[in-house]
Structures are given as structure tokens and as C-alpha cells.
Design an enzyme around this catalytic site. Structure first.
Site, PDB file in Angstrom:
ATOM      1  CG  HIS A  49       1.691  -0.495   1.988  1.00 52.78           C
ATOM      2  ND1 HIS A  49       2.536  -1.489   2.667  1.00 52.78           N
ATOM      3  CD2 HIS A  49       0.748  -0.115   2.451  1.00 52.78           C
ATOM      4  CE1 HIS A  49       1.808  -1.327   3.832  1.00 52.78           C
ATOM      5  NE2 HIS A  49       0.672  -0.571   3.805  1.00 52.78           N
ATOM      6  CB  CYS A  95       1.600  -6.082   6.135  1.00 46.10           C
ATOM      7  SG  CYS A  95       0.381  -7.156   6.734  1.00 46.10           S
TER       8      CYS A  95
END
Length: 310
Positions: free
Chosen positions: A215, A246
Site C-alpha cells: 500500500h 482496508c
């Protein structure tokens, strides 16, 4: 900069596109089934070798992917492309198998608190839950990928020791998982961590069985890709337009964007077999369906250049 500047890095990389599942599940807007199908078909046309198409989780848990059966059944399956579906348990596996899925993914994490918040299980319980799924899949020649989230840091526990990740990886490898995707769920990883973790994992597993999932929360994703390449990693997850994040990891921004990864790799003279312009078209399409601009530096830069006639 070109590939000759870095000794020993791979000449070809496989990109696993996770936008249709990992990306869309984190969006507030639920995309229509026909738009999801077109999005995946556009990504297929771009030449991606692997696409994570959907997830057969409970519709109550992830309502954005409640139409998994319809989506997977209706996408155009291109020869040579692996269409991956996430399954959380045997019930999800049965749904996936009924749709003709030939590649599945199972998931756990390297930190107990995250696993509990994410799927309401301990790490041991999560492994026990999908052990039978993996065993059945292997007996039916279904390819299996395993995700290990929070491999570089946990939003609740902070630093995650390398040995924790290695321990989970060992369990999955013993179970028969074909490939392990090592995830930096909250985007805290740095190149030195990548080298240390990849090195520890390669003492136990062939490098060909490892993938990295970064990420870009703190802007380190491509630096981490560079470190992983130097460690011999040849599979990377990315999401078109940087979709994702998330829902169980506060502050986690989107995945490394596929456009950013492709631009970086192609200018390093590393082959991917993927057409960047076609990925941009898929991103433009899904961005209209979502109602917001993509989170990709390369997408934005190329769009501005197009407007300026560059």
C-alpha cells in the site's frame, strides 16, 4: 534509469490486479454487476496475467461483492489469465466451485488483533478454518493463493516481528498453498524491512512462491518494489487507479496503483505483458461508476498530458 543499473533484478514481472475485489470492497458506492463485469473484461484485455475478480464472502459482511456468483459466471475468461476468487470458508468455496473457479485465495494475518478485528478469529482459528478448503482445492487441482496481511505492521499492535510472518507462512506452505502474497496492509513498510522479510522467507520457501502486496499510504510502495525486485521477487499485487484500502485498518489508504507500478517497471525495461493505456481505460471506466477520481499519480499525469496535447 534502466534495468542495467541494478544487477540481478528480474527481466519480467507478473502483476496481479486486485482492483475488482480488494479495491471495490472498500468503496462506499456499490458498483452494478454489469459495470463490474465490464471493468474486469477491460482489465483482461489489458494483458494482465492474474485478476482477483471477486470474493465469495457473506453478502452481509461485504455487501459490495454480494453479486460474486453473477460476476464470476459472466466475465469473459481469456486463455492464459488466472481469475482469482477469495474464499473465507468451505461455504464460500462451494459457491466459488459452482461458478467454475479454478484459482482461489485464502487469507489470514501476522498479527492477532488484526485477525480478530478482520474476521473475528485468532490466527490459529483462521488457519484451521481454511485448512479443509485448501486440502479440497488441491485434490481438485484448484490453484491456491494465501494472503498474509499486516506483514510489515499492524494498526493495533504496531511493529510485527519477522518471525511472526515466517511462522504463518510456514503453516500455509505446509498446507499446500501455491503462492503467498505478503501484505503491507497499512503502508508502513520500508525497503530495509522488505529485504529482511524477503530474506527470511526465502530461507524457507522458493522465491517463485512469493508475491508482495504494498500500500502507498506513506509513499514508499515503489521504493519497496525496488527492494523486492533486488531480492528476486517477480510477482506484485496492484490495483487500477489505486483503489482499495482496508475497512479494518484505520488510516490505510489505497493499494499501489497498477498504473504507477507499470510505468515504473516499463521504464526500468522490465516486461509485464500489460498495456498501460488499456489499464488507464479500465480505471477511467470504473472511476465514473464510483463517482470519484482515481488515486494514481501516473494516471493523473498522463491525463493532464493528454489534455495538454503532450
Amino acid at each position: 534509469m534502466n534495468a542495467t543499473s541494478f544487477a540481478g533484478i528480474p527481466k519480467r514481472v507478473k502483476v496481479c490486479e486486485v482492483g475488482p475485489r480488494d479495491g471495490l470492497q472498500n468503496e462506499a458506492v456499490t458498483v452494478g454487476t454489469s459495470d463490474k463485469i465490464r471493468y474486469i473484461d477491460m482489465l483482461s484485455a489489458a494483458g494482465l496475467a492474474m485478476i482477483e475478480a471477486t470474493s465469495f464472502v457473506s453478502p452481509k459482511a461485504i455487501p459490495q461483492l454480494a453479486d460474486a456468483d453473477a460476476v464470476f459466471s459472466r466475465i469473459a475468461k481469456r486463455p492464459g489469465v488466472t481469475y482469482l476468487a477469495l474464499v473465507p470458508n468451505h461455504k464460500g468455496f462451494e459457491r466459488a466451485r459452482a461458478c467454475g473457479v479454478s484459482a482461489i485465495a485464502v487469507f489470514t494475518a501476522a498479527s492477532q488483533t488484526f485477525t480478530k478485528r478482520n474476521i473475528n478469529m485468532t490466527i490459529e482459528e483462521s488457519i484451521a478454518t481454511f485448512a479443509d478448503v485448501v486440502r479440497t482445492a488441491r485434490s481438485e487441482s484448484i490453484w491456491v493463493r494465501g494472503y498474509i496481511s499486516t506483514s510489515f505492521g499492524c494498526p493495533f499492535e504496531g511493529d510485527v516481528p519477522v518471525e511472526n510472518v515466517v511462522s504463518v507462512a510456514d503453516r500455509l506452505a505446509e498446507m499446500g498453498v501455491d503462492e503467498l502474497s505478503i501484505g503491507d496492509t497499512i503502508g508502513v513498510g520500508t525497503p530495509d524491512q522488505v529485504v529482511a522479510l524477503a530474506g527470511a522467507l526465502q530461507e524457507r520457501l522458493p522465491v517463485e512462491r512469493l508475491a508482495m502486496h504494498f500500500h502507498d499510504t506513506r509513499g514508499t510502495a515503489l521504493a519497496n518494489v525496488t527492494a523486492a525486485l533486488q531480492m528476486g521477487i517477480t510477482t506484485f499485487d496492484a490495483s487500477s487507479g489505486g483503489l482499495g484500502g482496508c475497512p479494518y485498518a484505520p488510516g490505510a489508504s489505497g493499494n499501489l496503483s497498477t498504473e504507477d507500478l507499470l510505468y515504473f517497471l516499463h521504464h526500468m525495461k522490465i516486461e509485464t505483458g500489460v498495456d498501460l493505456d488499456k489499464v488507464r481505460e479500465a480505471t477511467a471506466f470504473i472511476s465514473r461508476a464510483l463517482g470519484h477520481a482515481p488515486n494514481s499519480r501516473v494516471y493523473a499525469a498522463l491525463a493532464a498530458a493528454d489534455q495538454n496535447g503532450a
